[in-house]
Motif scaffolding. Structure first.
Motif, PDB file in Angstrom:
ATOM      1  N   GLU A 195       0.807  -1.220   0.000  1.00  0.00           N
ATOM      2  CA  GLU A 195       0.000   0.000   0.000  1.00  0.00           C
ATOM      3  C   GLU A 195       0.843   1.274   0.000  1.00  0.00           C
ATOM      4  O   GLU A 195       0.745   2.094   0.913  1.00  0.00           O
ATOM      5  CB  GLU A 195      -0.960   0.007   1.206  1.00  0.00           C
ATOM      6  N   PRO A 196       1.616   1.459  -1.042  1.00  0.00           N
ATOM      7  CA  PRO A 196       2.501   2.625  -1.078  1.00  0.00           C
ATOM      8  C   PRO A 196       1.730   3.935  -1.181  1.00  0.00           C
ATOM      9  O   PRO A 196       2.239   4.980  -0.783  1.00  0.00           O
ATOM     10  CB  PRO A 196       3.346   2.395  -2.332  1.00  0.00           C
ATOM     11  N   THR A 197       0.520   3.906  -1.673  1.00  0.00           N
ATOM     12  CA  THR A 197      -0.164   5.183  -1.900  1.00  0.00           C
ATOM     13  C   THR A 197      -1.116   5.553  -0.775  1.00  0.00           C
ATOM     14  O   THR A 197      -1.803   6.560  -0.873  1.00  0.00           O
ATOM     15  CB  THR A 197      -0.959   5.145  -3.210  1.00  0.00           C
ATOM     16  N   ALA A 198      -1.145   4.743   0.299  1.00  0.00           N
ATOM     17  CA  ALA A 198      -2.071   5.077   1.383  1.00  0.00           C
ATOM     18  C   ALA A 198      -1.677   6.416   1.969  1.00  0.00           C
ATOM     19  O   ALA A 198      -0.560   6.590   2.444  1.00  0.00           O
ATOM     20  CB  ALA A 198      -2.030   3.998   2.457  1.00  0.00           C
ATOM     21  N   GLY A 199      -2.587   7.366   1.894  1.00  0.00           N
ATOM     22  CA  GLY A 199      -2.324   8.646   2.524  1.00  0.00           C
ATOM     23  C   GLY A 199      -1.563   9.642   1.676  1.00  0.00           C
ATOM     24  O   GLY A 199      -1.281  10.736   2.148  1.00  0.00           O
ATOM     25  N   VAL A 200      -1.210   9.296   0.455  1.00  0.00           N
ATOM     26  CA  VAL A 200      -0.520  10.305  -0.341  1.00  0.00           C
ATOM     27  C   VAL A 200      -1.534  11.028  -1.233  1.00  0.00           C
ATOM     28  O   VAL A 200      -2.559  10.483  -1.619  1.00  0.00           O
ATOM     29  CB  VAL A 200       0.637   9.724  -1.194  1.00  0.00           C
ATOM     30  N   SER A 201      -1.216  12.253  -1.532  1.00  0.00           N
ATOM     31  CA  SER A 201      -2.168  13.080  -2.271  1.00  0.00           C
ATOM     32  C   SER A 201      -2.250  12.613  -3.720  1.00  0.00           C
ATOM     33  O   SER A 201      -1.351  11.949  -4.228  1.00  0.00           O
ATOM     34  CB  SER A 201      -1.732  14.535  -2.206  1.00  0.00           C
ATOM     35  N   PRO A 202      -3.336  12.945  -4.400  1.00  0.00           N
ATOM     36  CA  PRO A 202      -3.542  12.449  -5.764  1.00  0.00           C
ATOM     37  C   PRO A 202      -2.362  12.745  -6.669  1.00  0.00           C
ATOM     38  O   PRO A 202      -1.934  11.889  -7.434  1.00  0.00           O
ATOM     39  CB  PRO A 202      -4.786  13.207  -6.221  1.00  0.00           C
ATOM     40  N   ILE A 203      -1.835  13.943  -6.567  1.00  0.00           N
ATOM     41  CA  ILE A 203      -0.787  14.321  -7.502  1.00  0.00           C
ATOM     42  C   ILE A 203       0.453  13.453  -7.282  1.00  0.00           C
ATOM     43  O   ILE A 203       1.085  12.994  -8.236  1.00  0.00           O
ATOM     44  CB  ILE A 203      -0.476  15.840  -7.347  1.00  0.00           C
ATOM     45  N   VAL A 204       0.746  13.186  -5.992  1.00  0.00           N
ATOM     46  CA  VAL A 204       1.914  12.348  -5.693  1.00  0.00           C
ATOM     47  C   VAL A 204       1.627  10.915  -6.100  1.00  0.00           C
ATOM     48  O   VAL A 204       2.497  10.208  -6.603  1.00  0.00           O
ATOM     49  CB  VAL A 204       2.274  12.435  -4.206  1.00  0.00           C
ATOM     50  N   MET A 205       0.376  10.505  -5.908  1.00  0.00           N
ATOM     51  CA  MET A 205       0.027   9.141  -6.287  1.00  0.00           C
ATOM     52  C   MET A 205       0.248   8.946  -7.784  1.00  0.00           C
ATOM     53  O   MET A 205       0.806   7.931  -8.211  1.00  0.00           O
ATOM     54  CB  MET A 205      -1.430   8.860  -5.919  1.00  0.00           C
ATOM     55  N   ASP A 206      -0.182   9.909  -8.568  1.00  0.00           N
ATOM     56  CA  ASP A 206       0.033   9.809 -10.006  1.00  0.00           C
ATOM     57  C   ASP A 206       1.514   9.680 -10.329  1.00  0.00           C
ATOM     58  O   ASP A 206       1.935   8.825 -11.101  1.00  0.00           O
ATOM     59  CB  ASP A 206      -0.526  11.050 -10.714  1.00  0.00           C
ATOM     60  N   GLU A 207       2.279  10.556  -9.674  1.00  0.00           N
ATOM     61  CA  GLU A 207       3.729  10.524  -9.881  1.00  0.00           C
ATOM     62  C   GLU A 207       4.272   9.140  -9.544  1.00  0.00           C
ATOM     63  O   GLU A 207       5.112   8.593 -10.242  1.00  0.00           O
ATOM     64  CB  GLU A 207       4.423  11.539  -8.962  1.00  0.00           C
ATOM     65  N   LEU A 208       3.770   8.643  -8.438  1.00  0.00           N
ATOM     66  CA  LEU A 208       4.298   7.392  -7.928  1.00  0.00           C
ATOM     67  C   LEU A 208       4.006   6.253  -8.891  1.00  0.00           C
ATOM     68  O   LEU A 208       4.891   5.473  -9.243  1.00  0.00           O
ATOM     69  CB  LEU A 208       3.654   7.124  -6.567  1.00  0.00           C
ATOM     70  N   PHE A 209       2.748   6.184  -9.350  1.00  0.00           N
ATOM     71  CA  PHE A 209       2.420   5.121 -10.299  1.00  0.00           C
ATOM     72  C   PHE A 209       3.245   5.272 -11.573  1.00  0.00           C
ATOM     73  O   PHE A 209       3.734   4.297 -12.145  1.00  0.00           O
ATOM     74  CB  PHE A 209       0.920   5.138 -10.623  1.00  0.00           C
ATOM     75  N   ASP A 210       3.393   6.506 -11.985  1.00  0.00           N
ATOM     76  CA  ASP A 210       4.222   6.807 -13.138  1.00  0.00           C
ATOM     77  C   ASP A 210       5.604   6.209 -12.989  1.00  0.00           C
ATOM     78  O   ASP A 210       6.130   5.517 -13.837  1.00  0.00           O
ATOM     79  CB  ASP A 210       4.395   8.333 -13.180  1.00  0.00           C
TER      80      ASP A 210
END
Ligand code: ATP
Ligand code: ATP
Ligand code: LEU
Ligand code: MG
Ligand code: MG
Lengths: 374, 269, 443, 234, 335
Positions: free
Chosen positions: D160-175
């Motif tokens: 669950e790397p994206t738990a609690g991260v903001s949408p913009i960071v989540m997008d970056e992260l998946f990217d």
């Protein structure tokens, strides 16, 4: 037949280094009696050691309880320190009617303690020592001293009785301050003592405890150069660790002049321990007194032989020295009187405590030398 | 219901909350969103009494509650959850819930010793209530498990469950959704709406899941760098350029990614 | 490696009875092998230790408060029998007693004034005013106190030299001991309970040292290091000597085939055991009821996570204070009981190793958070502490039996006393090895 | 054989099993995503793959090599990196030190990788001297992922790397995860933001009560209405 | 007015001894703080570890002296120190293997480890006594004084003496060096950082490839080195006595905690706070006042509190510090 004596001393704890020689002293007396084969027609004596810790009244009580109820000892050499000795006397020895002869509990309070005639000591009360010490100091022309004492009933009792005696004779005690044993550092105490000043420093402490720490600090900082050492401070350690640094200092220990002491030291040497170690002679005497009393009463029952202890100690009769216990037993068996003198010139006064001959000592060339007896 | 006036919270030299003013209307479900580190949780903590504010004022229904301690706020009807779950790890899940209600008579020693019967009655009720909550959260099979042994998501559920044990006036939810299964989160969303409609609870919800925010909240407040950046109905907020720039992102990349993925799948497959 | 907690101790429901049975057997063996006096002696102190452990467990096991000032509260409790049961010293009140009380009132007033200023003023002015008040107050206090103390201490210093007590029955001193300790705990709690874990530990350690220092050095209060002897026994415990002198008792003992000495010593110990066991039973019932109630649940929640408990409306500060005071009261009670068992108060013997850390060992070995565990730990560790004294040299004798004579053997024999510590340490390590959460874990 | 092959894993924390014959595989350079209800055993399965849990049955191979009996730190040296779901930072160490610890086993110069992490999560650069324990929830999560990236693992496991991260960071992260996968690194990831995650997944697993319930490509799972309704929130 | 004499009196009886004592406490506290910081428990056996290390060092020193080895003006014990450290390290590593490792494995609560260390303390206590007995031992040789009281008086003609022992200087110097080295090691080396990481989050340390056994071993070795050095320096300055090393434990803990557990700088600060409050608060100002105020005569000692209360006072000061800084001066850790 076999009779057991308990030896309740502080084998662990703050006086752990003083205890072994004391126990060996007591055991030497027992061995001597056993070997002679003359106690009550061949009874042997064994000593059972117990750890009184010197400071923990509850542990000491439990130890003496064990010695009495489990080991079934007929008498106890001990306790070692006044507080612990009082506790085990009142809580165990008295209810069980067992005799205790302490070689070293010196608190003045023990003189007046209710004891059913069961408690004796082969050392004098500190009240007496305070007077002796006063005389010594006065005779050397010293009029003002600082006093520090180990913070227990012994130290406080001794310091107070000394201060009272000294001031009564016109001396001035600049400060009378406690130090706790086993502390990491004594700079604070030394600072206070130095600030108060005085021509000499009386250290009513233990030589392998805070007493040494204070002495070290006072020497190193140059706060005092003359010291007065009561019983707790006089020991081999003093020579070994301080030597010439304390030349000219003096003090006293309960001890007697003459043949008894020397003989004891000799015997101790043969047995492999240091007989000049503090209170080891008194321990020898404590054990010897009980055993001789048993013979005199012709019974190992404490309720019976307790009556004989004062008699044996104070004569009249033939003087008995260390190494002559066999002879003493023989005389008693033959119905003759003896006057046990032992290693410490035993002379019991009052409710059964040593009258107190003191050996005045002085440090000369780094060695403890006897000046005279008082 | 809650009014925050020019609130500051500094950690050393860092201004985590930097003059935020906002209002949470009674009866609303207010969303609070913003980039990571915007100061949302810090704001919650200040309101809920965990941190003392550096300056500023918080009022609740007109009453000044600045600097009150958490337990006092609880008794005024202010409840909150923690972003990083704060369960009672050595207690069972059920006990975690049963301890919540205030003023239990068994909480005084006197009663614990001399009024056993009364306590037992209360306990039975609490137990029933706790089990209902657990049922709702789909974790009733764990009721006797040590809370420390729960999975990450289950802990968040428990966190939420505690707020359901008592009547509240306002509930602050700090990312209850993070780590919670989306299907279950929908159910939770429904429950929030129901509590809001039927019992009149006010909610303030921090969440990064825009679906959830969009479905539940009105208004939505956006924080950034310790200040309020924008405020309004969700639809407007999500169109707000500043908000998109700072927080939402364009979502464009997502599509590119999807394409990229299918492309590679094609190659691989 | 695995992340799970150690699984709950094996044995379930039977575990506690089994351990208590073992403990009983140990005592019985002690009685049969070395005599009932020794066994009962161990039991009596064991019962007191159990109460002490119960008190510490309340603070640590229920609430997670790391109190290492146990020795101080025990000592305060121990002061109670002196103040309550000793006869008043004739003339002491007239000589300086009233003045001492006056000085104490002054001290209290100064402190209250300081606290009042603390609430009133701000910044520099506050600091200056407080320091001025405290320093001035201190000198006034000393000026009033010192001469009075000298006067009191001058009364027959080798036997008295203190105010003495009220001459009331010593049983009354038990609740008073609890109250003294509780009062001190309240003061401590008000100031220091904001601290956590080891920081609270060192603060309480210091408070323990301070209390003991006061008791050791304020002779007018309790004769300081000169000790108070002859504290009366609690009702209904008689003195052995009196029993031995009572024809009635001797006759009855004879009927049982016992000699008067044994009969009297055992009878006295049994009475003590009965008293102590009664107190322990009452406390244990109270503690169990409390722990199993919502109150206990709340306490555990606070222990588990203070922040969350506060957010759930629990007044953490107040509850901490409550349990701290309560635990201290139990400790103080045990302290008073111990002194009425010993019959004397020796302030210098209150050292932290024996009266703080050994009690902690009892709690942890028993299983913290579990009342029964504390009782078991108290009994067991006390038993070991006493037995190690005898076992150590015995073990050494066994080791050296087959050694040839020589310096090495002599060295070992001479060091036999130190085996006590080694044995104690090894036992402790072994017990914790086989049940790392204590013999009777919380759950 | 798959790059990571964890088959028939059975085991748990105490007496009761949590995993019941769970199987997870990831091919080289691909992304596998695990979804499922809370408490399904997803994290447990991850821990099992990483050797933090004693398995009663099943085996784990990495790149053909059997690693079932290796300790976690040995697995790190075999090229596995892991971001746990909770407690995934060193709280009293600074952000930079957290990243350095990620590179603990690397002998080479890791400064470049650190630059990449900072580029991916710019906020971390600003906070690099702050203790991780003082960060906001989302920032902390970024540190956790950054730390694992620093290892330059061959297999990256994210709980669950994206738990609690903001949408913009989540997008970056998946990217960024896609980019990482493109360089040939395999990714195994648990996600509750399941729709986004499955979108980029080559392989999807739905785990229920410790067992595989559905296994298919990410796209296929997304398309399954039953899966969507029960596990992905519709 | 005799300003110089007053100053020298304060230096001699307060500043110099308190500084040396502070440094001794600080060295001990460093070991405690290190174990706490990395292994997360308060090690009650530390005092006895110090005693053990010192005992070995003394025995080796005796050996060296009997071979005629000496270290010029410095004490021979310094040559023996490495041997003492090695033996102590071996002992604590073995202890860890046999005792502590298990509790780490089962994730026992810190308080359990504390109690286990009490057990270890008892055992070490006994072992040391078997080894070297209970007597007081002085093993300092070399030049005892950097400045001796008599020399100082002769050289300056002042009424007040000033003595500085060489061991006092040595202790201060080594304490400063060690704290700097430890700080640097923990914050700037890979091993040091990995140790901090281990202490922060053991699981995650594992996941980063940090070998826990190595961390633990390095920690113990450092602790052994610190304990032995502290013990030997203390013994050189005062004397060796097994019982006293146990008694050192309380002030050492106090120092470590008031400074902030886990922080080397805190240990130093803590050591000095304890030392100066012990020596300073109970100081009798009579002498100084007599020098400073012409014609001053006093019956009293001008002492705030008698020395019996020195320990109590130092603790009182410590409590006050903690009330303002609840996790110590340097923000220590807490488990
Ligand atoms: N104790 C602290 N010390 C120093 N800085 C802190 C502390 N707590 C929080 N901060 C800083 O304050 C800022 C705001 O943190 P906060 O937790 O309020 O953010 P947030 O909006 O809740 O973010 P997220 O969405 O990631 O949870 C962050 O930059 C964080 O680094
Ligand atoms: N340390 C533990 N000891 C005992 N049981 C545990 C432990 N950790 C987890 N469990 C149990 O194992 C089950 C699976 O937990 P796991 O953490 O694997 O779930 P998950 O699928 O990751 O859930 P989530 O989405 O909520 O993170 C849960 O029911 C949980 O209660
Ligand atoms: C061994 C002795 C120095 C004991 C001391 N005389 C006391 O009574 O305590
Ligand atoms: Mg947040
Ligand atoms: Mg999970």
């Amino acid at each position: 037949e076999e009779v057991k004596l308990g030896i309740s001393l502080g084998f662990t704890g703050p006086l752990e280094s003083m205890s072994p020689a004391m126990a060996q002293g007591a055991e030497m007396a027992m061995k001597e009696v056993s070997d002679s084969g003359k106690l009550l027609g061949g009874t042997t004596v064994t000593g059972v050691r117990g750890d009184s810790t010197c400071i923990d009244a509850a542990a000491a009580t439990a130890t003496v309880e064990r010695l009495i109820t489990a080991e079934k000892v007929k008498g106890i050499v001990g306790g070692m320190c006044s507080g612990e000795a009082t506790a085990s006397l009142q809580n165990v020895a008295m209810p069980n009617g067992i005799v205790m002869v302490s070689p070293s509990a010196t608190s003045p309070a023990l003189s007046t303690l209710e004891d059913n005639g069961l408690f004796f000591r082969t050392s004098p009360s500190d009240a007496r020592q305070g007077e002796v010490m006063t005389d010594e100091i006065m005779e050397r022309g010293i009029k003002s001293v600082a006093v520090t004492y180990t913070n227990n009933d012994y130290g406080k009792g001794l310091a107070d009785s000394f201060a009272a005696a000294f001031e009564a004779k016109g001396g001035k005690v600049t400060i009378n301050a406690a130090h706790d044993d086993g502390k990491a550092d004594y700079a604070a105490e030394v600072g206070a003592l130095a600030s108060a000043g005085g021509d000499a420093l009386v250290i009513a402490g233990y030589v392998d405890q805070g007493g040494s720490g204070i002495l070290r600090g006072a020497l190193d900082t140059g706060a005092f150069s003359t010291f007065v050492f009561p019983d707790g401070m006089v020991g081999e350690v003093l020579e070994k660790n301080f030597g010439p640094e304390i030349n000219g200092s003096f003090g006293q220990i309960p001890s007697s002049e003459g043949a008894g002491k020397e003989k004891f030291i000799e015997l101790a040497k043969a047995a492999g321990f240091d007989g000049s170690s503090v209170y080891s002679g008194e321990a020898y005497d404590a054990a010897a007194l009980m055993l001789l009393a048993m013979q005199a009463a012709n019974s190992t029952d404490p309720a019976v032989y307790k009556e004989k202890i004062m008699e044996i100690a104070n004569g009249p009769g033939e003087k008995i020295l260390p190494g002559e216990l066999g002879k003493g037993l023989e005389l008693l068996a033959a119905g003759q009187d003896i006057d046990y003198d032992g290693a410490s010139s035993v002379e019991l006064i009052g409710a059964g405590e040593s009258a107190g001959t003191f050996r005045e000592i002085e440090i000369k060339d780094g060695k403890i030398e006897t000046v005279k007896y008082r | 219901m809650i009014r925050v006036e020019n609130l500051h919270k500094h950690f050393g030299g860092f201004h985590a909350v930097d003059g935020a003013s906002l209002e949470i209307a009674k009866g609303s479900i207010t969303g609070l969103i913003g980039p990571n580190g915007a100061g949302k949780s810090t704001l919650f903590n200040v309101i809920a009494g965990v941190h003392k504010p550096t300056s500023g004022r918080v009022t609740m229904a007109g009453e000044d509650i600045t600097g009150l301690s958490p337990h006092e706020l609880f008794h005024k009807g202010l409840l909150r959850t923690f972003q990083i779950a704060h369960e009672f790890p050595t207690m069972t899940v059920r006990e975690n819930l049963m301890m919540v209600p205030g003023g239990q008579s068994g909480e005084t020693l006197w009663n614990a010793w001399f009024h056993r019967a009364r306590i037992e009655k209360e306990e039975a009720e609490l137990l029933k209530k706790a089990d209902e909550v657990l049922d709702f959260l789909t974790i009733s099979h764990l009721k006797n498990e040590r809370a420390g042994n729960l999975s990450g998501g289950q802990k968040k559920l428990l966190e939420l469950g505690r707020t359901m044990m008592v009547e509240a006036r306002i509930v602050f939810l700090d990312e209850v959704g993070a780590g919670v299964n989306r299907t279950l989160l929908n159910t939770i969303g429904d429950a929030i709406v129901r509590l809001n409609r039927e019992r009149g609870y006010t909610f303030c919800v921090i969440e990064h899941d825009m679906d959830f925010i969009g479905r539940l909240c009105d208004p939505v407040i956006v924080m950034a760098e310790g200040k309020v950046l924008a405020e309004g109905p969700p639809a407007t907020i999500m169109q707000n350029e500043a908000v998109i720039e700072a927080y939402l992102g364009r979502g464009l990349k997502n599509k590119v990614k999807a394409e990229a993925a299918t492309l590679r799948n094609g190659v691989a497959g | 490696m695995s992340t799970h907690q150690p699984t709950a101790a094996k044995g379930g429901k039977l575990r506690a009875p089994a351990f208590f049975a073992v403990m009983a057997v140990l005592i019985v063996i002690e009685g049969l092998s070395t005599g009932w006096n020794g066994a009962l002696g161990i039991l009596n102190m064991g019962l007191i230790s159990a109460i002490l452990a119960l008190g510490v467990n309340m603070q640590w096991g229920y609430a997670g408060l790391f109190n290492t000032g146990v020795v101080g509260f025990i000592a305060l409790g121990g002061l109670a029998p002196v103040l309550v049961a000793m006869p008043p010293t004739a003339g002491a009140m007239a000589a300086g007693g009233w003045r001492i009380l006056g000085a104490l009132v002054i001290a209290g007033a100064v402190l209250i004034a300081a606290v009042w200023l603390n609430g009133r003023l701000k910044g520099r002015a506050k600091a200056a005013a407080m320091i001025a008040t405290l320093v001035a107050g201190f000198f006034v206090y000393r000026a009033v106190l010192d001469p009075a103390v000298d006067a009191v201490q001058a009364i027959n210093p080798s036997a008295l030299g203190y105010l003495g007590g009220l001459g009331l029955p010593v049983l009354l001193a038990w609740p008073v001991g609890a109250a003294l300790a509780a009062g001190a705990a309240w003061l401590v709690g008000k100031t220091a309970l904001g601290l956590r874990s080891d920081y609270l530990a060192v603060a309480t350690l210091g408070i323990g040292e301070i209390i003991v220092a006061v008791l050791k050095n304020e002779e007018w209060l309790d004769r300081g290091v000169l000790n108070v002897n002859g504290i009366p026994r609690p009702w209904p415990v008689p003195y052995e000597i009196d029993l031995q002198n009572s024809a009635d008792f001797v006759a009855r003992a004879a009927k049982l085939g016992l000699d008067p000495v044994t009969a009297s010593t055992i009878f006295v110990k049994l009475l003590y055991a009965g008293l102590f066991a009664t107190v322990l039973a009452l406390l244990l019932i109270g503690a169990q009821l409390a722990l199993k109630s919502p109150w206990g649940r709340m306490m555990r929640a606070i222990r588990d996570n203070e922040i969350a408990a506060a957010a759930m409306g629990k007044n953490v500060t107040r509850r901490h204070l409550q349990i701290f005071v309560l635990g201290a009261a139990v400790i103080g009670l045990a302290g008073a009981m111990m002194i009425s068992l010993d019959g004397q108060m020796t302030p210098a013997s209150y050292n932290p190793l024996r009266y703080t850390f050994l009690i902690w060992v009892m709690v942890i070995v028993g299983g913290s958070g579990n009342n029964w565990g504390s009782v078991l730990g108290g009994l067991l560790i006390w038993y070991l502490w006493i037995k190690a004294e005898a076992w150590g040299p015995e073990i050494m004798a066994m080791i050296t039996a087959h050694l040839g004579e020589g310096a090495f053997k002599q060295h070992l024999v001479d060091s036999a006393a130190h085996m006590r510590l080694i044995v104690m340490g090894l036992v402790l390590i072994l017990v914790l090895r086989f049940s790392p959460r204590g013999l009777l874990p919380e759950r | 054989m798959s790059f990571l092959d964890a088959s028939d894993m059975t085991g748990g924390y105490g007496a009761a099993d949590i995993l019941h014959g769970c199987t997870l595989k990831v091919e080289k350079g691909q992304i596998a995503v695990i979804v499922g209800p809370n408490g399904a055993g997803k994290s447990t399965a991850m821990k099992a793959v990483f050797g933090m849990l004693k398995l009663r049955a099943g085996r784990v191979t990495l790149d053909g090599e059997d690693i079932t009996t290796l300790s976690p730190q040995e697995r790190v040296r075999k090229g596995m990196g892991f971001v746990p779901q909770v407690n995934n930072v060193f709280p009293t160490m600074s952000v930079e030190e957290n990243l350095e610890m990620g590179a603990f086993i690397r002998e080479d110069d890791f400064r470049e990788t650190m630059e990449q992490v900072y580029a991916l999560f710019p906020i971390l650069r600003d906070k690099r001297h702050q203790n991780a324990g003082e960060l906001s929830g989302g920032q902390r999560q970024q540190v956790a992922v950054g730390r694992a990236l620093m290892t330059k693992p061959k297999l990256l496991m994210l709980d669950e790397p994206t738990a609690g991260v903001s949408p913009i960071v989540m997008d970056e992260l998946f990217d960024r995860i896609i980019e990482v996968a493109r360089t040939g690194i395999s990714i195994l990831m648990v996600e509750q933001n399941a729709r986004q995650a499955l979108e980029i997944a080559d392989q999807g697993y739905v785990l229920v009560q410790g067992a595989n319930k559905y296994t298919d490509t990410g796209a296929a799972l997304m398309a399954d209405p039953e899966v969507r309704r029960t596990f992905l929130g519709g | 007015m005799d300003f110089l004499n007053a100053l020298v009196a304060i230096l001699n009886y307060v500043v110099v001894p308190a500084s040396a004592y502070g440094a001794q406490l600080a060295l001990g506290a460093l070991g405690v703080t290190l174990i706490y910081g990395i292994l997360r428990f308060s090690n009650f056996a530390h005092g006895d570890t110090m005693a053990f290390g010192t005992a070995i060092t003394i025995i080796v020193t005796w050996g060296l002296q009997s071979l005629g080895v000496s270290f010029g003006p410095l004490p021979t014990a310094l040559i023996a120190l490495p041997f003492g450290i090695a033996a102590t390290a071996a002992l604590v590593l073995a202890t860890d293997r046999m005792v502590y490792a298990y509790y780490r494995k089962v994730r026992a609560a810190p308080v359990i480890l504390v109690m286990v260390s009490v057990g270890v303390m008892f055992v070490m206590n006994g072992v040391t006594r078997f080894l070297i007995g209970v007597d007081e031992i002085r093993f300092a040789d070399g030049a005892r004084f950097a400045i001796s009281a008599a020399e100082f008086k002769a050289a300056t003609g002042l009424a007040e003496p000033l003595a500085i022992r060489s061991t006092q200087l040595l202790t201060l110097a080594i304490a400063a060096l060690v704290v700097w080295a430890l700080f640097w090691f923990l914050n700037h080396t890979r091993t040091g950082k990995s140790m901090r990481a281990f202490s922060d989050n053991e699981d995650l340390a594992l996941l980063s490839g940090i070998n826990p056994n190595r961390v633990v071993a390095v920690t113990w070795i450092l602790a052994a080195a610190l304990a032995t050095t502290a013990g030997v320096l203390y013994g050189l300055d005062k004397s060796f006595k097994a019982f006293n090393y146990f008694q050192l434990l309380l002030p050492i803990f106090a120092a470590a905690i008031v400074g902030g557990l886990g922080n080397p700088l805190g240990a130093i600060a803590g050591g000095f706070i304890i030392a100066f409050s012990e020596v300073g608060v109970t100081y009798a100002w009579k002498k100084v006042a007599t020098y400073l105020i012409p014609g001053f005569e006093s019956e009293g000692l001008l002492q705030l509190l008698s020395t019996e209360y020195k320990f109590a006072v130092s603790f009182a000061i410590l409590i006050i510090v903690l009330l303002f800084k609840p996790t110590g001066i340097f923000k220590g850790k807490s488990v």
